[in-house]
Each structure stands twice: as structure tokens, then as C-alpha cells.
Design an enzyme around this catalytic site. Structure first.
Site: not given
Lengths: 368, 304
Positions: A66-67, A118, A145, A147, A173, A239
Site C-alpha cells: 500500500r502507498h 501516491r 482506490e 471510489h 469496509r 490502495h
């Protein structure tokens, strides 16, 4: 035509360099591709694995990353497709992740990432630390990522105060509950961004994890799985929600359970895969201690990941915590440790910390 | 129907590039990479017309500073080099030029030059291909040697011949040397002769097919393409674009970190710029006096 030009140059050349140049005649024809190399007869894995991966020192085949921290991560705002840049802490996170990957001995053949800076800058910095800047990096909107609809731009804690912890947890989530759709005149609408000019009809107004998986799975099956089948070692820099969707697909996590999986920034998650491209579990057969779901290995260690996930949870949901946990005293301490690990610099892109000792020295026993 | 057309397009592109395409080349002509550009490729077919090609030589590297023959050795940019290329990004912004597609070499000094330009111009997301064919000319057995020391050892004239001849090769690098490409994993998919070296002529022989097969098709579609590469690989390109002869090209200095912009018509002919500095018809961005001074400056590396 090129061969005859070389020939005529050779014939007209009268100096003692003729011998050397005749060697060169071979150059273009002998720099050839090795893609037709014979499959190693003692290779017990599937015959389809013809690609000679650079990753000869480890058994990992796939890694998710992940970034690092971007400006809106620091400000605790919903980001979605907004193209926020990395902060200085985010740059540090990315370099540390690169160091973790470098120390694991993993070498990659290609990287897949999103269109968002990112992730792209995280990729660039991580590859630099690994000394692998030369490998291809594929960028695609399908790895963007999830939306976040109309929540984009809003402060996460404010939204929790307004709508309650449970609603926000479901928006963030759950499997199939999307956030409210983005208004057409939203300040950060992706249609305003030229990079999506050729997929305008595919831009969603909002997405649940189910929608994200639907679009990222297309990419997984079209680009990543074929690469794995050929024998490539692949890094996916993505992401949180997009990676959750891919990991859910890989690990077979149920729709009911996925709500409880969160992922930390900038800690590589490495997988060993069997002949069917299913994850091979850890030697003791246990799942990871940080999330309880994964057969992959956190290269930063389970304990570190637990701490990060704990902080992330407090940052969003714990309304009794008023301070921003992305900045502050703990962060200062973390920064000091990280500077020890990867070195402090005003020019992070200049060169890798590891290049100071370097591959070169290890291989040839001397500095260039 | 659409997927049939896509398949045809993919096949024709991949045939064009088969001869020179290592696995290391990305995105465009391999598999659905990039921002979904291939998803619209068919619709773009009819768009032609003037296009823009930006060439940029990487910023000053550490071995430029210590005055060593670099070639394929993967040395990083110096601090000055980093600020040079950040400046280059600003120049592109001022000129209103935004690249759509990027190409660079396997060497980090060019790759980082491209990355920093992309950060300044907000084009980090564009499809980027890395190709060994755009590498700097390999300096053979001279790689890693200090330029002044080499002059002391071999004489100024000999070194000048090696550096500035079109087709006289420097001594080769041997197979057991760390500077031989077979000892570098990034070239593991290619085969090299046991003794390897290059001239500007052989550099052109690898750069030009790559340009014609992989860059020209996008230019013909009206795209703006940026190529971040090295002194000799860019010399090969401008030799082709401007028809520069062999004697002139060997003495042509392309200053580091300054964007060189060409506009081409549908037939890939250069539209000469008013600000072209002969023999080039493209335009260097930025203050022209400073650009001219920089062009002169590169010549003094073998003098103490």
C-alpha cells in the site's frame, strides 16, 4: 540495410582498428532475445513457467504494497480517486518499504500500480531502494482506490460524528454497501481529470468493495495472473480498498468477514504461491497475527502491523481521541528511527541508502 | 466487433515491434497497460497531424562530476542534476507542453530525470516504457576510468578518437568485468559477445529501430512523446531527425537537463523552429543565451 552499412564502413576502414570493428559487426545480431530459452528440465513446476525471473533468491512470487502517507491521509480525509501527493513522512514510509523489500532479497520482474501519484511515487522510491528502477511499471485505472462517492474530501472523524461509527464502518469496509454517490458538480470529480479521458463511461459515481473487485478482478485475470503463470515475480502497489479486494479474491475471504480486514500503509505483504496460484501458508500453518486472515507474510513483522492498524482504527473511529495521530510526538519518534534505517536526506529521489554499500560491492568485492 | 479490431491492432503493433522488443518494454504494445489508452486506440486512429517530440538528456550524474567514462554503469544523479531536471519540468509547464507518452532507458539517471519531469508536469500517470536500446553508448573497457588519467595514459589524441569518432571503438570490456552487461541481471534476457564495446554508429543502429517501431507510431497518432535519454542515444536521434552528417554529430553537444522540443508533421518531417540552434532544427527551452553557453561548456571535460 544496417548490415550492409556496417560492412561498407568496415571495408573502407584502413587503420589497425579493423579487427576491433569486425567484432562489432556481431553486436547487433548477437544482442538477441533469450525469450526462447529452453525450460529447465529439472524445473518441477508447471511447464508454463518459461519466464526466467530475476527473483532467484527467494520463493515469494507476489507482493502487495500500500502507498505511503499522502496529504489527505495525514489530514484524515476520504481520498478515493483524488490525486493527493505524498507527504515527507509518506516518502520516508515508501523508502522504508523499499528497504524492507531489498533486505528480503526479493527481486521483481514487473510492477502494477494505479494512475494515482501516491502509488506511483511509492513505486519509484521502493524500486530505487531495491536497485530495480529498470523494471516495467504498468499503470491502470483498474487499480485505483475504491471510489468514495460523495464522501470524498470530507474528514473521516467528522463523518463518524455525524453518521455514527457503524454506518461509517459499513461504508468503509463492508462488502456491498456503497457510500453516497458523488454529485456531478463535485469539486474532485474524476471527469475533470484528463487521465480518464478514454474511460469516461467507466467512471463510477461511488463504489462498494464488490464494485471495486469487479473492476480490479478484470485486471487481475487479464494482466497479473498470466504474468504469474509465466513465472514472473510481481509487485502490486495499490490502495487499501483495492488491495483488500484483490487479497479477498486471492485468499478466498468471505463476504461476511471482509469487513474486518484492514491494511497498513507501506508494509510489504509477500506471498508464496503453489502450482494453482493459491497462497502457500506459513510454515507453522497459522494465519498472520495482525489481521488474522492472511497466509502471506508481512515483511515488517506482524507486531508492527498490529500497532499501525490499531492507530488507524483510533484515528477514524475513536471519537474520544481528538488529536491527529498521523502527526504528533509518536510520529517524531518514528521519524527518528526511520532516519536511522534509511538515512535522512533533502533529496529522497537522488539515490538509495542501500546503494552506498551496494549490490556492486557485494558482487565484486570492490567499489566501482 | 470492437474486440476484433483491438485484436488486429494489437497483432499489427506487436509484429512491428517483435524484432526489437525485449520483455523489459512496457505498456503500450504489450498488454493493456497505461490509462486504458488501448481501450480507445481504435477511435483515435483517424487523428493525425502535427505532433511534439521532447528530448531531454539526463541531469548531471555523479560520474560526470568525478569525470569518469560512464557508459552503461548505473550511477545516480548528483544534487545539481536533480535540480537541473526539476527546472526542466518547470520549463515544460511554462511552454504549455504536456507529454502523453514517455520513453527512457534502463539507467537510473535517465529514469529519474523522467520521473522528476513527470512530477513537475503532473504527468506521472502516463504510459512509460523503459528500453535498453535508449541506453548511453557503452564505453567498453574505458568504463569507470577517469577521463584525465586516460588522457595521460593514452594521449589526448587517442582519447579524442575514442570519444568523438563516429565508428572507431574504444577497447572492449571483457566478460569477467563487472561492467560487462552479462554480469548485470537487468540484461539477463539479452545475449552479448564476450568482448563488448560500442561506437556512435552501433548506438544509432540500436536506437533508430526502437524509435521507428515504438515511438513513431504514437507520434503519427498526434501524441506528445517525451524521451529521457543520454548524450549519445540522443545524438543518434537528432542525427536522424535533422540529417546531421557523421563528422558534425560527433562534436555536437547536447546540454544536460534542457528540454529539446521538435514539432513534426504527419509524414514525420521536422517543422524547423525559429529558435533552432544549428545544426538542430528543434528548440531548446529556456533562456537562449544560457543554452548556448551550456552547449559550449561540455567540451572542456578532458582539459584540467
Amino acid at each position: 540495410m544496417i548490415a550492409t552499412r556496417l560492412q561498407s564502413r568496415l571495408l573502407s576502414h584502413r587503420s589497425s582498428h579493423v579487427q576491433a570493428t569486425s567484432q562489432l559487426k556481431m553486436t547487433m545480431s548477437t544482442i538477441s532475445k533469450n525469450s526462447d530459452k529452453e525450460v529447465n528440465a529439472s524445473d518441477k513446476k508447471s511447464n508454463a513457467r518459461k519466464f526466467h525471473t530475476l527473483n532467484t533468491d527467494t520463493k515469494y512470487q507476489l507482493c502487495f504494497l500500500r502507498h505511503g502517507q499522502s496529504t489527505w491521509n495525514r489530514d484524515n480525509r476520504f481520498i478515493g480517486w483524488t490525486d493527493t501527493p505524498l507527504t515527507d513522512d509518506g516518502v520516508l514510509e515508501a523508502r522504508v518499504a523499499g528497504q524492507m523489500l531489498s533486505r528480503s532479497g526479493m527481486k521483481f520482474d514487473e510492477v502494477h500500480t494505479s494512475l494515482l501519484r501516491r502509488c506511483i511515487r511509492t513505486t519509484n522510491l521502493a524500486l530505487m531502494e531495491m536497485g530495480q528502477e529498470y523494471i516495467p511499471v504498468f499503470k491502470n485505472w483498474r487499480l485505483n482506490e475504491r471510489h468514495y462517492g460523495d464522501l470524498v474530501g470530507k474528514n473521516k472523524k467528522e463523518v463518524v460524528k455525524e453518521h455514527g461509527k457503524d454506518q461509517v464502518k459499513r461504508w468503509r469496509r463492508s462488502w456491498d454497501e456503497p457510500p453516497p454517490p458523488m454529485r456531478d458538480d463535485h469539486e474532485f470529480h474524476p471527469a475533470l481529470d484528463p487521465r480518464y479521458y478514454d474511460v469516461l463511461d467507466k467512471i463510477p459515481k461511488c463504489e462498494s468493495l464488490k464494485c471495486t473487485l469487479k473492476r480490479s478482478k478484470v485486471y487481475w485475470e487479464r494482466e497479473i495472473l498470466p504474468g504469474l503463470k509465466e513465472g514472473k515475480t510481481i509487485l502490486i502497489v495499490g490502495h487499501e480498498n483495492n488491495l483488500r479486494s484483490l487479497i479477498m479474491n486471492l485468499e478466498g475471504i468471505s463476504e461476511k468477514d471482509i469487513i474486518n480486514l484492514c491494511l497498513p500503509r507501506a508494509v510489504p505483504l509477500a506471498y508464496k504461491l503453489d502450482e494453482n496460484f493459491e497462497p502457500i501458508g506459513r510454515p507453522d500453518g497459522k494465519l498472520d497475527e495482525a489481521t488474522g486472515f492472511l497466509r502471506g507474510e508481512w515483511l515488517g513483522g506482524d507486531a508492527a502491523v498490529s500497532e499501525i492498524l490499531d492507530r488507524d482504527r483510533k484515528q477514524v473511529y475513536d471519537t474520544s481521541v481528538e488529536e491527529n495521530l498521523e502527526i504528533g510526538d509518536d510520529k517524531e519518534k518514528w521519524r527518528k528511527w526511520m532516519h536511522l534505517a534509511v538515512g535522512e536526506t533533502t533529496q529522497p529521489e537522488m539515490k538509495a541508502k542501500s546503494s552506498e554499500i551496494g549490490d556492486f560491492f557485494k558482487r565484486f568485492g570492490k567499489m566501482p | 466487433m470492437k474486440s476484433y479490431l483491438k485484436a488486429c491492432l494489437f497483432l499489427s503493433l506487436s509484429t512491428l515491434t517483435l524484432a526489437t522488443r525485449p520483455w523489459g518494454m512496457t505498456a503500450l504494445n504489450v498488454r493493456g497497460g497505461g490509462s486504458g489508452i488501448q481501450e480507445k486506440e481504435v477511435k483515435d486512429e483517424k487523428v493525425k497531424g502535427p505532433c511534439t517530440l521532447i528530448l531531454i538528456r539526463h541531469g548531471e550524474s555523479e560520474w560526470n562530476v568525478s569525470n569518469k567514462f560512464t557508459g552503461w554503469y548505473d550511477c545516480p544523479l548528483s544534487e545539481k542534476g536533480i535540480s537541473e531536471v526539476k527546472q526542466a519540468g518547470l520549463l515544460l509547464n511554462e511552454a504549455g507542453i504536456k507529454p502523453d507518452i514517455a520513453h527512457t532507458s534502463y539507467l537510473q539517471r535517465a529514469i529519474k530525470t523522467l520521473q522528476l519531469v513527470q512530477e513537475e508536469t503532473g504527468t506521472m500517470w502516463i504510459p512509460t516504457s523503459k528500453a535498453w536500446q535508449l541506453n548511453e553508448r557503452h564505453y567498453g573497457g574505458l568504463t569507470g576510468m577517469d577521463k584525465v588519467e586516460t588522457v595521460e595514459k593514452h594521449g589526448a589524441e587517442q582519447v579524442l578518437i575514442w570519444r568523438r569518432s563516429y565508428d572507431i571503438p574504444p577497447p572492449p570490456v571483457l566478460a569477467d568485468s563487472p561492467f560487462h552487461p552479462k554480469n548485470d541481471p537487468r540484461y539477463a534476457h539479452l545475449e552479448f559477445p564476450e568482448e563488448f564495446t560500442e561506437t556512435l554508429a552501433t548506438t544509432l543502429d540500436r536506437v533508430l529501430p526502437y524509435f521507428l517501431n515504438n515511438i513513431v507510431p504514437d507520434l503519427k497518432r498526434g501524441k506528445t512523446v517525451i524521451v529521457a535519454a543520454h548524450g549519445n542515444s540522443l545524438r543518434a536521434l537528432v542525427k536522424h531527425l535533422d540529417g546531421v552528417d557523421e563528422d558534425t554529430i560527433v562534436n555536437l553537444n547536447i546540454p544536460t537537463g534542457i528540454p529539446l522540443v521538435y514539432h513534426l508533421d504527419e509524414n514525420m518531417n521536422v517543422i524547423p523552429s525559429d529558435n533552432g540552434i544549428a545544426p538542430l532544427r528543434g528548440e531548446y527551452l529556456g533562456n537562449q543565451e544560457e543554452v548556448r553557453a551550456r552547449i559550449e561548456g561540455v567540451q572542456n571535460q578532458t582539459k584540467k
